[in-house]
Design a protein around this motif. Structure first.
Motif, PDB file in Angstrom:
ATOM      1  N   PRO A  94     -90.581  43.355  13.861  1.00  0.00           N
ATOM      2  CA  PRO A  94     -90.790  42.405  12.758  1.00  0.00           C
ATOM      3  C   PRO A  94     -89.794  41.255  12.846  1.00  0.00           C
ATOM      4  CG  PRO A  94     -90.782  44.667  11.951  1.00  0.00           C
ATOM      5  CD  PRO A  94     -90.318  44.720  13.375  1.00  0.00           C
ATOM      6  N   LYS A  97     -97.063  36.464  17.573  1.00  0.00           N
ATOM      7  CA  LYS A  97     -97.318  37.235  16.362  1.00  0.00           C
ATOM      8  C   LYS A  97     -98.812  37.228  16.066  1.00  0.00           C
ATOM      9  CE  LYS A  97     -93.226  38.591  14.948  1.00  0.00           C
ATOM     10  NZ  LYS A  97     -92.919  40.029  14.694  1.00  0.00           N
ATOM     11  N   GLN A 147    -101.718  38.163  12.619  1.00  0.00           N
ATOM     12  CA  GLN A 147    -102.062  37.629  11.313  1.00  0.00           C
ATOM     13  C   GLN A 147    -100.950  37.808  10.283  1.00  0.00           C
ATOM     14  OE1 GLN A 147    -105.750  39.595  10.338  1.00  0.00           O
ATOM     15  NE2 GLN A 147    -106.971  38.258  11.671  1.00  0.00           N
ATOM     16  N   SER A 148     -99.965  38.625  10.613  1.00  0.00           N
ATOM     17  CA  SER A 148     -98.867  38.872   9.680  1.00  0.00           C
ATOM     18  C   SER A 148     -97.794  37.785   9.727  1.00  0.00           C
ATOM     19  CB  SER A 148     -98.211  40.220   9.986  1.00  0.00           C
ATOM     20  OG  SER A 148     -97.586  40.197  11.270  1.00  0.00           O
ATOM     21  N   ALA A 149     -97.968  36.778  10.571  1.00  0.00           N
ATOM     22  CA  ALA A 149     -96.918  35.781  10.791  1.00  0.00           C
ATOM     23  C   ALA A 149     -96.437  35.130   9.500  1.00  0.00           C
ATOM     24  CB  ALA A 149     -97.409  34.719  11.774  1.00  0.00           C
ATOM     25  N   ASP A 199     -96.695  36.138   6.366  1.00  0.00           N
ATOM     26  CA  ASP A 199     -96.025  37.098   5.491  1.00  0.00           C
ATOM     27  C   ASP A 199     -94.631  37.437   6.003  1.00  0.00           C
ATOM     28  OD1 ASP A 199     -98.223  37.205   3.830  1.00  0.00           O
ATOM     29  OD2 ASP A 199     -99.098  38.955   4.831  1.00  0.00           O
ATOM     30  N   GLU A 200     -94.480  37.564   7.310  1.00  0.00           N
ATOM     31  CA  GLU A 200     -93.167  37.866   7.881  1.00  0.00           C
ATOM     32  C   GLU A 200     -92.183  36.735   7.633  1.00  0.00           C
ATOM     33  OE1 GLU A 200     -92.703  39.745  11.714  1.00  0.00           O
ATOM     34  OE2 GLU A 200     -94.851  40.177  11.790  1.00  0.00           O
ATOM     35  N   THR A 240    -101.301  33.360  18.371  1.00  0.00           N
ATOM     36  CA  THR A 240    -100.457  32.848  17.291  1.00  0.00           C
ATOM     37  C   THR A 240     -98.996  33.060  17.644  1.00  0.00           C
ATOM     38  OG1 THR A 240    -102.124  33.333  15.607  1.00  0.00           O
ATOM     39  CG2 THR A 240     -99.865  33.032  14.842  1.00  0.00           C
TER      40      THR A 240
END
Length: 244
Positions: A148, A170, A172-174, A176-177, A208
């Motif tokens: 993360p 990264k 799709q969580s980029a 949010d991270e 991404t």
């Protein structure tokens, strides 16, 4: 490296010619063959990944080359079997690539691939990113599926030169991270991260990446990075394909 492994290897997709120059395509094809054979036998790549190496790994990594400045020094932390670092070194012979990986069986494989393909722009270092803190800095620090963003910042940013950047692959969580590390970014005086998609017209889905720079190159917030920048100027460069 042996060719005695009897396993079907994936054929080169047409789109690969849009990612790799014609004179580099043979090298990346051979690397992919080695991943699908030796890489599977040595437990570096799962058997189910072999048929989809091009789509899920090689092309996905290759498009990151467009995020590298000309002639850059690049460090790929936790490179594993060489993704994305070895792919980028093949795609961009102008960059100097350092691959960092702690496991011996992986660095052995990487050394053999580098030797077989004649990649003179690659150095393999057995160790962790922290081992180079205070020793080296790079124009770009890359990674793929390593950790993360909060942990990745701690491992990567001390290796980023004042005018350099972290470029982390990264999913799709980029977004949010990034939101989760906003306080850390301010504390370390990092610039606002940029989320970029690469290979939009080539890949579906595209790759991404999160790009993080220092907000002020003259006033780096991470103390160890300032030290490593000074030490890097005094230390000679490591020899090619060095394993420590």
């Amino acid at each position: 490296m042996s060719d005695d492994v009897s396993r079907e290897t994936p054929s080169v997709p047409v789109v690969a010619r849009r990612v790799f120059a014609s004179d580099r395509l043979g090298l990346v094809e051979r690397y992919t063959q080695l991943l699908a054979t030796e890489g599977v036998v040595r437990g570096l790549i799962g058997p189910r990944e072999a048929p989809r190496l091009w789509d899920r790994h090689i092309l996905n990594s290759g498009v990151v080359a467009e995020a590298l400045p000309a002639g850059a020094s690049v460090c790929d932390i936790g490179t594993g079997a060489g993704l994305p670092g070895l792919v980028l070194a093949i795609a961009r012979p102008d960059v100097q690539m350092t691959l960092i990986e702690p496991l011996l069986r992986r660095t052995t494989f990487l050394e053999e691939v580098v030797a077989e393909l004649g990649l003179e722009n690659v150095t393999v270092v057995r160790g962790r990113a922290e081992d180079l803190h205070g020793e080296r800095t790079f124009d770009v620090v890359t990674s793929r599926a390593v950790a993360p963003l909060d942990r990745l910042l701690g491992w990567s940013m001390p290796l980023v030169a004042p005018d350099g950047a972290l470029v982390a692959m990264k999913g799709q969580s980029a977004v949010d991270e990034i939101a989760a590390v906003s306080e850390l970014l301010r504390t370390w005086r990092c610039a606002t991260p940029e989320v970029r998609t690469l290979g939009d017209e080539i890949l579906d889905p595209p790759t991404t990446v999160v790009r993080v720079e220092w907000s002020d190159p003259s006033s780096i917030g991470w103390p160890l990075a300032r030290v490593s920048s000074r030490r890097a100027e005094r230390r000679p460069r490591r020899s090619k394909r060095e394993v420590s």
